[in-house]
Design a protein around this motif. Sequence first.
Motif, PDB file in Angstrom:
ATOM      1  N   GLY A 210       0.776  -0.995  -0.063  1.00  0.00           N
ATOM      2  CA  GLY A 210      -0.488   0.583  -0.189  1.00  0.00           C
ATOM      3  C   GLY A 210       1.049   1.462   0.203  1.00  0.00           C
ATOM      4  O   GLY A 210       1.822   1.682  -0.072  1.00  0.00           O
ATOM      5  N   PHE A 211       0.433   2.681  -0.470  1.00  0.00           N
ATOM      6  CA  PHE A 211       1.089   3.473  -0.664  1.00  0.00           C
ATOM      7  C   PHE A 211       0.037   4.822   0.572  1.00  0.00           C
ATOM      8  O   PHE A 211      -0.942   4.777   0.493  1.00  0.00           O
ATOM      9  CB  PHE A 211       1.332   4.007  -1.563  1.00  0.00           C
ATOM     10  N   SER A 212       1.322   5.946   0.309  1.00  0.00           N
ATOM     11  CA  SER A 212       0.600   6.868   0.794  1.00  0.00           C
ATOM     12  C   SER A 212       0.529   7.776   0.014  1.00  0.00           C
ATOM     13  O   SER A 212       0.930   8.299  -1.213  1.00  0.00           O
ATOM     14  CB  SER A 212       0.753   7.139   2.269  1.00  0.00           C
ATOM     15  N   THR A 213      -0.622   9.020   0.342  1.00  0.00           N
ATOM     16  CA  THR A 213      -0.499  10.757  -0.623  1.00  0.00           C
ATOM     17  C   THR A 213      -0.227  11.441  -0.054  1.00  0.00           C
ATOM     18  O   THR A 213      -0.409  12.158   1.318  1.00  0.00           O
ATOM     19  CB  THR A 213      -2.421  10.645  -1.235  1.00  0.00           C
ATOM     20  N   LYS A 219       1.643  19.475  -5.944  1.00  0.00           N
ATOM     21  CA  LYS A 219       0.638  18.082  -6.918  1.00  0.00           C
ATOM     22  C   LYS A 219       1.125  17.046  -5.525  1.00  0.00           C
ATOM     23  O   LYS A 219       1.531  16.786  -4.864  1.00  0.00           O
ATOM     24  CB  LYS A 219       2.367  17.818  -7.515  1.00  0.00           C
ATOM     25  N   GLU A 220       0.108  16.190  -6.210  1.00  0.00           N
ATOM     26  CA  GLU A 220      -0.049  14.926  -5.302  1.00  0.00           C
ATOM     27  C   GLU A 220       0.574  13.661  -5.761  1.00  0.00           C
ATOM     28  O   GLU A 220       1.237  13.615  -7.590  1.00  0.00           O
ATOM     29  CB  GLU A 220      -1.589  14.579  -5.736  1.00  0.00           C
ATOM     30  N   LEU A 221       1.165  13.333  -4.471  1.00  0.00           N
ATOM     31  CA  LEU A 221       3.125  12.606  -4.788  1.00  0.00           C
ATOM     32  C   LEU A 221       2.105  11.555  -4.097  1.00  0.00           C
ATOM     33  O   LEU A 221       1.406  11.326  -3.080  1.00  0.00           O
ATOM     34  CB  LEU A 221       3.724  13.429  -3.581  1.00  0.00           C
ATOM     35  N   TYR A 222       2.533  10.302  -4.909  1.00  0.00           N
ATOM     36  CA  TYR A 222       2.350   8.787  -3.855  1.00  0.00           C
ATOM     37  C   TYR A 222       3.442   8.201  -3.157  1.00  0.00           C
ATOM     38  O   TYR A 222       4.572   8.676  -4.355  1.00  0.00           O
ATOM     39  CB  TYR A 222       1.774   8.031  -5.057  1.00  0.00           C
ATOM     40  N   ILE A 223       3.793   7.888  -2.477  1.00  0.00           N
ATOM     41  CA  ILE A 223       4.085   7.476  -1.553  1.00  0.00           C
ATOM     42  C   ILE A 223       4.078   6.499  -0.908  1.00  0.00           C
ATOM     43  O   ILE A 223       3.405   5.459  -0.815  1.00  0.00           O
ATOM     44  CB  ILE A 223       5.048   8.381  -0.135  1.00  0.00           C
ATOM     45  N   ASP A 224       5.803   5.650  -1.101  1.00  0.00           N
ATOM     46  CA  ASP A 224       5.311   3.931  -1.441  1.00  0.00           C
ATOM     47  C   ASP A 224       5.804   3.709   0.348  1.00  0.00           C
ATOM     48  O   ASP A 224       7.254   3.528   0.891  1.00  0.00           O
ATOM     49  CB  ASP A 224       6.549   3.056  -2.355  1.00  0.00           C
ATOM     50  N   THR A 225       4.906   3.337   1.662  1.00  0.00           N
ATOM     51  CA  THR A 225       5.166   3.775   2.640  1.00  0.00           C
ATOM     52  C   THR A 225       4.817   2.073   2.883  1.00  0.00           C
ATOM     53  O   THR A 225       5.209   2.417   4.105  1.00  0.00           O
ATOM     54  CB  THR A 225       3.999   4.256   3.474  1.00  0.00           C
ATOM     55  N   HIS A 226       4.245   1.073   2.557  1.00  0.00           N
ATOM     56  CA  HIS A 226       4.220   0.062   2.797  1.00  0.00           C
ATOM     57  C   HIS A 226       3.629  -0.026   4.072  1.00  0.00           C
ATOM     58  O   HIS A 226       3.565  -0.898   4.833  1.00  0.00           O
ATOM     59  CB  HIS A 226       5.373  -0.712   2.821  1.00  0.00           C
ATOM     60  N   GLY A 227       2.631   0.860   4.213  1.00  0.00           N
ATOM     61  CA  GLY A 227       1.467   0.660   5.546  1.00  0.00           C
ATOM     62  C   GLY A 227      -0.278   0.579   5.294  1.00  0.00           C
ATOM     63  O   GLY A 227      -0.393   1.223   6.393  1.00  0.00           O
ATOM     64  N   HIS A 228      -0.243   0.335   4.578  1.00  0.00           N
ATOM     65  CA  HIS A 228      -1.868   0.285   3.977  1.00  0.00           C
ATOM     66  C   HIS A 228      -1.830  -0.384   2.992  1.00  0.00           C
ATOM     67  O   HIS A 228      -1.314  -1.526   2.367  1.00  0.00           O
ATOM     68  CB  HIS A 228      -2.556   1.459   3.400  1.00  0.00           C
ATOM     69  N   ARG A 229      -3.440  -0.903   3.353  1.00  0.00           N
ATOM     70  CA  ARG A 229      -3.894  -1.988   1.963  1.00  0.00           C
ATOM     71  C   ARG A 229      -3.730  -1.724   1.079  1.00  0.00           C
ATOM     72  O   ARG A 229      -3.210  -0.595   0.346  1.00  0.00           O
ATOM     73  CB  ARG A 229      -5.261  -2.443   3.128  1.00  0.00           C
TER      74      ARG A 229
END
Length: 295
Positions: A210-213, A219-229
Amino acid sequence: MQSIQGVGISLKHQHFQEFMNHKPDVPWLEIHTENFFSQASTSSKYLAKIRQDYPISAHCVGMSLGSAAINCPIREQHLHHIKSTVEWLQPGLISDHLSWSASQGGHYLPDLLPIPLTEEAFTIVANNIKQAQDILQRQILVENPSSYLTYVDSPITEWQFLSSLAEETGCGLLLDVNNIYVSAHNHHFDSLTYLNNMPLSAVKEIHLAGFSTEIVEGKELYIDTHGHRVCDDVWLLYEQVIKRFGALPTLIEWDTNIPDLAVLLEEKSKAEAIITKVESIEKSSLIANTVNGQS
């Protein structure tokens, strides 16, 4: 060395006791190799017991495959620590990232830093992969990164870079579907173009996470956090991956905001359902084509 098949999950210390006591139905588990360098640690003692019931995949974060430092002693020392861990753990797969973290000055940075996708960088990474495989005496898998910026001088696409690395070094590829989705959003390329240009024979494993925003400079950036479904769009992309590459070993990866084990098992079941769906459709199509061919 045990075979890695089906949908596995990340093994976290929060779940050690559940795996030892209840032995949940999971085909395999992935660990971060650097957490188990000492066999005398409490975590390693738990892992030694858990691995009796579960095949293990070793996912590394410190090979620094993109390091331009020549004969960097701290990097070579790290590889030998990995080798010692691999020798006692005997994992079914070994992997690391297309990134760098070790410097010529003997410093190790606690991050997976991006590399420019150039011919010079390719030569460096290829040589580092060959060195790692020579020391470990095993094939390693190289994972595509998530990225948030690009170098001005990066004339090679990421899929071309990874495909050529596999051809040049004999390494395998670990296809992180979430990373493709995150990077495609951040850099405005097409995820399916990426997938369709990855070599079928080189891809050996799949990651889902999962990722965070975040909003950065408007600008909307997706962050690869490995903390969500895993998000719905990544599940859809995963279905395309299974159609193209088949039912490869798949990991539900979760590294932050660790939930109850039941949540990881639910995500595992979603991945298994997609594999079953794709295989069912392909089987029906094969039967239909056979019947039509006989009529």
